[in-house]
Each structure stands twice: as C-alpha cells, then as structure tokens.
Design an enzyme around this catalytic site. Sequence first.
Site, mmCIF file in Angstrom:
data_model
loop_
_atom_site.group_PDB
_atom_site.id
_atom_site.type_symbol
_atom_site.label_atom_id
_atom_site.label_comp_id
_atom_site.label_asym_id
_atom_site.label_seq_id
_atom_site.Cartn_x
_atom_site.Cartn_y
_atom_site.Cartn_z
ATOM 1 N N GLU A 1 -5.698 -11.358 11.995
ATOM 2 C CA GLU A 1 -6.084 -10.035 11.507
ATOM 3 C C GLU A 1 -7.464 -9.730 12.050
ATOM 4 O O GLU A 1 -8.330 -10.616 12.110
ATOM 5 C CB GLU A 1 -6.125 -10.015 9.976
ATOM 6 C CG GLU A 1 -6.761 -8.721 9.461
ATOM 7 C CD GLU A 1 -6.435 -8.378 8.030
ATOM 8 O OE1 GLU A 1 -6.237 -9.302 7.230
ATOM 9 O OE2 GLU A 1 -6.381 -7.179 7.722
ATOM 10 N N ASN B 1 2.788 -4.903 3.969
ATOM 11 C CA ASN B 1 1.855 -6.005 3.730
ATOM 12 C C ASN B 1 1.415 -5.999 2.271
ATOM 13 O O ASN B 1 0.679 -5.119 1.870
ATOM 14 C CB ASN B 1 0.611 -5.851 4.605
ATOM 15 C CG ASN B 1 -0.449 -6.879 4.253
ATOM 16 O OD1 ASN B 1 -0.227 -8.076 4.409
ATOM 17 N ND2 ASN B 1 -1.577 -6.431 3.734
ATOM 18 N N GLU B 2 1.892 -6.940 1.518
ATOM 19 C CA GLU B 2 1.542 -7.111 0.107
ATOM 20 C C GLU B 2 1.324 -5.777 -0.619
ATOM 21 O O GLU B 2 0.367 -5.601 -1.365
ATOM 22 C CB GLU B 2 0.355 -8.070 -0.065
ATOM 23 C CG GLU B 2 -0.970 -7.681 0.516
ATOM 24 C CD GLU B 2 -2.088 -8.683 0.208
ATOM 25 O OE1 GLU B 2 -3.165 -8.233 -0.188
ATOM 26 O OE2 GLU B 2 -1.886 -9.910 0.351
HETATM 27 O O1 AHR Z 1 -6.417 -12.335 4.630
HETATM 28 C C1 AHR Z 1 -7.288 -11.341 4.204
HETATM 29 C C2 AHR Z 1 -6.580 -10.259 3.422
HETATM 30 O O2 AHR Z 1 -5.988 -10.803 2.289
HETATM 31 C C3 AHR Z 1 -5.453 -9.577 4.120
HETATM 32 O O3 AHR Z 1 -5.860 -8.547 4.910
HETATM 33 C C4 AHR Z 1 -4.621 -9.063 3.006
HETATM 34 O O4 AHR Z 1 -3.278 -8.963 3.354
HETATM 35 C C5 AHR Z 1 -4.892 -10.026 1.876
HETATM 36 O O5 AHR Z 1 -5.205 -9.391 0.724
#
Ligand code: AHR
Length: 844
Positions: free
Chosen positions: A250, A572-573
């Site tokens: 990321e 994503n989550e």
């Molecule tokens: O890994 C850091 C962050 O943690 C990511 O961007 C997110 O998906 C999670 O909350």
Amino acid sequence: MKSRVWLLSLFAAVAMTAVAQETKKVFIYSPNERAGLHIAQLLDNGWQEIGQLCSSDYGTWGVEKKMIHPSVTRAKDGTWRLVFQVNDRSPLFAASYSRDLVTWRPQDYPIVVTRNCLSPVVHPAGDGFEIMYTSDGNHYRVMASNDFRRFTTGERVEDVQQLVGDLQIEDLIELDGKKFAGQIFELKEQELAHINQFFAERAADGRKSSERMHDDAKNPLMPKQPVTATLTVTSQEKAISDKLIGIFFEDISYAADGGLYAELIQNRDFEYSTKDRREWNATTAWHSTRPIEIATEHPLSFNNPHYALLWPQDTLWNEGWDGIVVETGKKYDFSMFVLAGGQKQDFLIQLVGQDGTILASSKLKTKGSDWTQYATVLIAKKSDAKARLAIIPQKAAHVGVDMISLFPQETFMNRKNGLRKDLAETIAAMKPKFMRFPGGCMSHGQGIENIYHWNHTVGPLQDRKPDFNIWGYHQTRGLGFFEYFQFCEDIGAEPLPVLAAGVPCQNSDANAQGIGGQQGGIPMEQMPAYIQELLDMIEWANGDPATSKWAKMRADAGHPAPFNLKYIGIGNEDIIGTVFEERYERICKAIRQKYPEIKICGTAGPFHTPSADYIEAWDFAKKHRDLQYMLDEHYYESTGWFMHHRDYYDSYPRTLNSQSSILNSPKVYLGEYAASTRAKRPNVETALAEALYLTDVERNGDVVEMTSYAPMLSKDGHSNWNPDMIYFSNTDVRPTPAYEVQRLFSVYGGDRYVSTSLNIAPELKHRVGASLVCDSKTGHRYLKLVNALPVELTVNVDGLTIPAGCKTEEFCGQPEDQKIEVKHDETVNGTIKLPPYAFRVIEL
Ligand code: AHR
C-alpha cells in the site's frame, strides 16, 4: 420406574416453562455521544452496567463516530431495530438491526430530504417501521421496510401534537450514582443470560489476550527450567495452498513515491496542492532565488496542468525526498519536458552536494516549440546522501518546464521508470507468492472522488492522473498498474489488484452535501461505468493486443504477452451495509459473467469475529457463494490474542457443495494482520506470536488460501502506521523480525501439510508451535518450530528422522529485541534443542 421418570420430566418441563416466562428489566442507553449503545440490567441492589452493544461507525475518526439520541424498538418477531442521530449537519441518520442485542448488522445511513436529521425515533408500523425525526423545528416521517434495508427519504408531518409525545419517550434511571436517559425493556431470562454470557466470554478472552512474553518473569504459569515436548509426525497429509505467504503493498508511509518508486525528484510535475496537505502547493520541494512562477495556460497534459516558468538567471532547485542520494561513479537519467516557444535553449543540469560541491553536471540543449521531452545522463564524481538538483537556464528566454525527472540507472532489474533496487531486492528475497496492491484504504479512498481508478495510473507518465493520498500526501501514479504487474512478474508473485466496491472508505469526510463515510456510494446510475472500468482492467491485463484496445495499451507499454491475472479483490474492509452489498453484487456478477475464470476476493471488514462487518460479510458470502472465491479478513491484534487464537481457522467450513466440487464457503485471504505490543515496532515477541499463528495457518492451509502481513513499508520520518514489516530511509533498508518470519514461511512453504501432534504441558501449548510441510515439486520437507517460552525447549521427534547436516535458519532473542540475526546452520545428530524465544526452520 418408567412413570417416575415421566413425572420428573413433567415437573422439569413445568419448571422450565415457568423460568422461560420470567422476564428481567434491561436499560438500553448511551452514556455519552462517543460511548455507543450500552445495556444495563436491574438487579436487587439497582441497575448494573453489562457492557457496550455497538458504537457509531459513521464518518471521520475524531470528528464523527458519534451516537446521539439512540432509539431502539423491538419487532413482533423479537428482533431489534436501532436508529440514531450522527451529528447536527448531515442529511442522514444511522440504522441497524439485531437478533439478540449483542451482534448488530453493520450500520446503514439512509439519506433524507432535509439538510440535517435530528433525534430520530423508531416504532413498529404496519409491516415495517416508522422513523420520526426533526429538522429546523419541523417533523418528518421515514418509512422503513421490515428488514431495515429500504427507507423512504422522509416527508414532512403536520400532526405535531401526537408526534411530540412520540419523540419524547424516554426512561430515566440511576447507575453508579449518575442519571441516564434511555429505554427500559423486558427480556426473557434466557435472553439476558445469553447477553451476560456473551460479555463474560469477551471479558475472559480479553484477559487471555493481554498475555505478554515481555511479562514472563512475573507470569506464574511460565516455566523456570528447560521444557521437553514430543512432536509426533503422522502419515496423514493434505493438500494446502501453495500461495500462503504474499505481500501487501500500500502507498502508506511513503511506500511508493519517495519509497519503492525510484524517482528522485519530489513534485516533479508541479501538481502538489493543498488537497495533498494543507501547506503544500505547486512549488513544494522546489526552490529558486525569486518566487517560482507557476503557469497553467499551455499544459503538457490535461491531467498535469501545472508547470514552472524559468527565467535565465534563476536556478531551479529540487530538494528530492529529504535530499537526493548520489553515489560516486553511478549514472542518473535526467529528463524534462520543455516548452521553449521555438527558441533554442541551453540548460545546465547539476547535482550539488550539501556543501555546494558539484557532484555531477551535464548540458541539455533544447530547440522545439511545443512541449518536448529532453534527456541527459549525469555521472556522479562524488557522493552525497543529501544532494539537490539544480536546473540552470543559460539563455535569455522564458521557458516552461514540467515532469522533471531523475532516476538512478541502477533500478531493480534495471527497468526504466523502475523501483529502488535495495528495497525491491529485500522484498524479492521473501519470494512472495502474490502481491496485493495498491492498498488498503488507499484503494477505496477518502471519499468517492478519491477512489483509486486503475486507468488513471497507466500510459505515458505525463498523462497519468495524480491525486491526493488518503494518508496525507501525494500520489504521482508513476508507480501505476503497469509497474505493479511488472514487479509481480519480476519477483514471481501472482498479482492481486484490490479495487473499490463502488464505496469509499467508511471513515471519509463529508462531501459537499454533508454526507460522510461511504457517502452513499457511487450513485447507482454511474455504477455501469465503474463496473466497465473494472472489466477493462482485466482486459488490459489479460487481453489480446490484436483485438483489444486495452491490451494494446499494455503491449505499447512494453508487455505484449498477457500478465495472466487470476485474482481480483473487490472492496477493502468496508462497512458491509446495504450500500456496499448492492454495489458489490453488481460488480461481481458482471465479472463472473465476462471473466468466469477470474477468482474474486470479497472483504470482511476491519476486525475479526464477532465484529458486525465480519459476521455480515461471511453471511453474505455464503448466501452468494458464486460471487467470491475467497474473503479478505483483516485484524491487527495483541501478541496474546494471536497466541490464544491459534485455532481460529479450525472451525471454518470445509464441506463441499453437493452440486459442484467447490467448498460451500469461500476460502480465506488473511489480507492484513500484524501482532503488536506497546513498543509499536515489530520485535521478537510480535514475530514469535505471528510465527506461532502461521504454523496453524499452514495447518489450515486447505481453507486459508493466502496471507499478507500489513503494512509492508514505512519510510523514516513519514510513518503513518506502526508496526510495519520493513523500515527504510533514503540510504538504508531495515527488515524487522516480522519480515524474517514472513520470509522464512514463504521461502520454506509447501503445498502439502503433514499432520503432527505436539505433546507438552497444556498450559504451555499456546507458546510452542510446529508445522511440517512438503513441497511436492521439489520433494523438500520443511519443519518449522517455534519456542515462545522463556526457557530452552527440547523437542523429541517421533515418526520422522532428522538427519545430521540438514540446512537450518533460525533466530532468537529477548521479547523486546527489535534487531535480530538470522543464523544459517545445520542439524546435528540427536534431539532438537531450541533456545528461549526462538524460531527455527529445518529443511529436510
Ligand atoms: O495497513 C494499513 C491500513 O490498515 C490499511 O490501509 C487498511 O486497510 C487497514 O485499516
């Protein structure tokens, strides 16, 4: 005798009926706006708090996440509905649903017609529910379906007399000497028992999860003398995933620009702005003797409108990313676009050391009229870790310059527009089986406008669309989808792009309409275009350049062969609310239909069971089995949690669907996880907790398909998050103990798991791990042993001969050690002895 038993049963039944009919009073309330929904029970000596039932998930952390004026009602079937006000500005309220009061469905935020929505109150009405709220002194009614998924947008109600009474239903009680307003309900005894049990189990779990290796000296359960265990190896084997260990990339903590992406010039395109960071603008990282003139009249590209205008006497300086690392003898590719208005221009391009020494110098002659790119190579005569770039115009004209770039020629695999060699090599050494990109939260973005669009990140660099980064800086998109896919290929990792499910991060700020969080998602009428964009990505990656314009773009960029994409992650989550589910379903159906061979990965929220998103995501996944091959779970937890939840995946369903040969339930992608302690950075304690957990993940490798530690990279001075797997500066790369665990599990991974059982005192079992896997392609077997005890551990192995001379890799240390040395050794004849706090891999 028979009749006595019958009579006893009758008495028992009567007694149970009597118990079942007894009710108990509970009080549901919110102690304050930030505390969420709580429940208290009435005991003989008054009200007693039980715990928090749920909390607000609306909007930005710190500013929002408030639960104001919660109102709860019970439906005829005994299920519960909750509404609450989120703030005094937004045209929406929060709504949720529960079967048992302890687990609540992820919140929905229905949007209403008024500019704000205050004090919503919910009642059963007809087949569904009626929600009354006020706005600017007027009263409004929203009708909700029974499943609390569909809501009207609200209509004004004139019958204020009756409404005011309704809106004021509130009970007052005293709890711990303080008065609270809320609602009293009667629950059946069993219902209350269920709630109390839930909280008791959570509390017990919390106590276990607080166990720390750091506290072992004070822990009476920990041994003071060496311990012996027996590992029995059986002849039972099963197939497991051969992609268990991968990486999560990321762009967080300067992982991309200023990090892995080898570009040495900061703000090369003059596109920094206050959107990236309040104090940034087009001239950030640039310096000159007089104010730098920024123009937009004749942009180099629509997506790259700003450029600088240079005057002859002005030297334009770039400070790089905290300086530019220059090394003697190394070559650097300089390039820039120049808008010279048809006149010949000469520039002197120099790298200058901190003390003013010229480290490298080259001339650049330009002559074009429209924007033209010019390039030269700088060869360093001296080194400096914090050099600057100087651009010195030599003739007397006013020229535009843009996309000013400097790359070391030595990049990972010497690719142009490439990656920082030392960082990329450290990652490659892990031999990750897949790479997830481009995030994390960065994928779904800060608001709908900031959702990551893959097609903004491919093509000529000057045409890529930069954007702000949710982590508070800038994305040039120089490291874009082409570069991600190329890197995956270079390191032998399957690409796993994760793109938004049509909703931004649930923690997003409010948009212009005052709608925060998921902002209602991409409007449904725009979803077809968004879905097409995702389909185009697959076409771009795998299509035939002869027939597909997207595949031709890939070929034109230098990769005619398909990238052979097999996986795509959607979401994503996210909050797995109605807004998400509606969009997710549409996206996945379209992918399924056009590319049935692509394996889709769904998302299960930011916490493990029993969190609302996790429960809903798995329910949804099982109902829509065809829409996801695997589900992405995330959890960041204490070391104690990992040590005490090593059976986490043991109970995951493994039954096969009778119609097909696929599992009834999706597989797991543990996409983000890390163990942490108060020390924040990875140390021996966190690494051993992860290693213990991974031995059991291997054991469950038939349901867990992939795992990736997160986050991966963090640059000194620019960290958004801790712990991370690899820390780095401009000049060094520091893999942590967490990295070594990931590397060892990846390098010594297999595709078959051999059953073992470990015989050790039960109170120490969670501190010792063993896993035996086999790589059927090479025939190699790898035995991993973890000793998280404060004493030496002897392991007697039964059913497996460990010959002398087998290759081993091992580390050990004190729990708080952040630096470790991995030792390469060989087995010797005799039993296996592991020092305290150690991890060893034996190659058999
Ligand atoms: O890994 C850091 C962050 O943690 C990511 O961007 C997110 O998906 C999670 O909350």
